[in-house]
Design an enzyme around this catalytic site. Sequence first.
Site, PDB file in Angstrom:
ATOM      1  N   ASP A  64      -6.892  -6.761   2.250  1.00  0.00           N
ATOM      2  CA  ASP A  64      -6.912  -7.286   3.620  1.00  0.00           C
ATOM      3  C   ASP A  64      -8.092  -6.922   4.441  1.00  0.00           C
ATOM      4  OD1 ASP A  64      -6.311  -4.810   4.669  1.00  0.00           O
ATOM      5  OD2 ASP A  64      -4.370  -5.498   5.236  1.00  0.00           O
TER       6      ASP A  64
ATOM      7  N   HIS B  67       3.992   1.074   4.464  1.00  0.00           N
ATOM      8  CA  HIS B  67       2.501   0.989   3.653  1.00  0.00           C
ATOM      9  C   HIS B  67       1.797   1.445   4.971  1.00  0.00           C
ATOM     10  CE1 HIS B  67       2.057  -3.593   5.468  1.00  0.00           C
ATOM     11  NE2 HIS B  67       2.470  -2.692   6.277  1.00  0.00           N
TER      12      HIS B  67
ATOM     13  N   ASP C 138      -3.844   2.975   7.906  1.00  0.00           N
ATOM     14  CA  ASP C 138      -2.680   3.423   7.435  1.00  0.00           C
ATOM     15  C   ASP C 138      -2.430   5.061   7.632  1.00  0.00           C
ATOM     16  OD1 ASP C 138      -2.213   0.987   6.337  1.00  0.00           O
ATOM     17  OD2 ASP C 138      -3.075   1.386   4.413  1.00  0.00           O
TER      18      ASP C 138
ATOM     19  N   ASP D 143      -7.293  -2.424  -0.467  1.00  0.00           N
ATOM     20  CA  ASP D 143      -6.224  -3.037   0.188  1.00  0.00           C
ATOM     21  C   ASP D 143      -7.232  -4.490   0.348  1.00  0.00           C
ATOM     22  OD1 ASP D 143      -4.889  -4.819   1.906  1.00  0.00           O
ATOM     23  OD2 ASP D 143      -3.947  -2.686   2.698  1.00  0.00           O
TER      24      ASP D 143
ATOM     25  N   HIS E 159       1.049  -1.356  -0.041  1.00  0.00           N
ATOM     26  CA  HIS E 159       0.113  -0.100   0.018  1.00  0.00           C
ATOM     27  C   HIS E 159       1.021   1.351  -0.109  1.00  0.00           C
ATOM     28  CE1 HIS E 159      -4.408   0.775   1.008  1.00  0.00           C
ATOM     29  NE2 HIS E 159      -3.979   1.496   0.005  1.00  0.00           N
TER      30      HIS E 159
ATOM     31  N   GLU F   6      -1.719  -5.073  -1.934  1.00  0.00           N
ATOM     32  CA  GLU F   6      -1.241  -5.899  -0.989  1.00  0.00           C
ATOM     33  C   GLU F   6      -1.477  -7.573  -0.947  1.00  0.00           C
ATOM     34  OE1 GLU F   6       0.564  -5.265   1.973  1.00  0.00           O
ATOM     35  OE2 GLU F   6       0.312  -2.992   1.918  1.00  0.00           O
TER      36      GLU F   6
ATOM     37  N   HIS G 206      -6.839  -1.630   7.914  1.00  0.00           N
ATOM     38  CA  HIS G 206      -6.032  -0.692   8.456  1.00  0.00           C
ATOM     39  C   HIS G 206      -6.142   0.617   8.096  1.00  0.00           C
ATOM     40  CE1 HIS G 206      -4.075  -4.730   7.984  1.00  0.00           C
ATOM     41  NE2 HIS G 206      -3.741  -4.704   9.353  1.00  0.00           N
TER      42      HIS G 206
ATOM     43  N   ASP H 182      -9.967  -0.933   3.552  1.00  0.00           N
ATOM     44  CA  ASP H 182      -8.648  -1.475   4.057  1.00  0.00           C
ATOM     45  C   ASP H 182      -8.974  -2.109   5.699  1.00  0.00           C
ATOM     46  OD1 ASP H 182      -5.902  -2.071   5.153  1.00  0.00           O
ATOM     47  OD2 ASP H 182      -5.021  -0.271   4.139  1.00  0.00           O
TER      48      ASP H 182
END
Length: 334
Positions: free
Chosen positions: A238, A149, A136, A236, A105, A281, A134, A132
């Site tokens: 994830d 990232h 970030d 992302d 990312h 990712e 997360h 995402d």
Amino acid sequence: MTTMTDRRKVALLGVPIDMGASQRGTLMGPAALRTAGITPVLESLGIDVLDHGDIALAGVAPATDAIPAKANNYRDIQTWIRALSPRAYDLARSGAIPIFLGGDHSLSMGSINGVARYWHEQGRELFVLWLDAHADYNTPLTTMTANMHGMSAAFVCGESGLDGLLGDEPRASIPPAHLDLFGIHSIDPLEKKLVQDRRIAVADMRAIDEFGVAVLIHRVIERVRARNGVLHLSFDLDVLDPGIAPGVGTTVPGGATYREAHLVMELLYDSGLVGSVDIVELNPFLDERGRTARVAVELLASLFGQQITDRPTPSNTLSEPRPAQVAKIRPTRS
């Protein structure tokens, strides 16, 4: 050159970077997405796809700025970002929808900067939907791991700490009010405070469970539409539950289901606001026989107009339930 995005044209650019993460392997992501059929799937929807291959780093002059104390692999990532930002700008100018195939990312620091620079020149505001697990939104001062990232959204919003990253390339930040963090279910303590201080819109998994994907995505769409804005999707993988998408470096239980993810993409397609995309990712080294790459391509197809009822052979993970919700404060990658 045009000031409008042609939804029937897509420009692919691979960005095989994996130095921003602690788990190596995302450099194979662009190849995996191509192998999973991203070009023929989009072409089957009547889209003109031009694949520009993977970005080259030749010709990027060495940087001489001071390296931040807590930014792993800073110089290598800086080279990628300085190469990517002007390419992203040029692809946006072409009138096609750029899709940046990652890669971790950290690439968004370059892709979004270039796209934002173009739209700012056209007098249009760029908004970013950060899909995402997360946030970030770390900086070198808040990060727990120094992995870059985990700093990409903060950099996009103009936070300090990586000020020399772009070198001579113009920095085109977006206001924090133009960022939506969506699907978040892991955030570091200092990162959380920074997000709250900036009053960034967050739709975490609890909000999604409580209000549903449709209500929350429509809120994003209406905010962008009200400002005559353009939307960049930074996706992302994830954000998806690991039962659906195991091939990512920082899996977090309790992510979005297959159907929720498709609904997000379908609603974004209906809005007509998406002007550029990151897909990041994907780590084929951690995947199960290409499973995550195939899901990623299916979701991109929904983003470009395919309905889920059109799929003759949907993923075998369609009916998998979501595991129990995890704690909101769970440091995993910053």
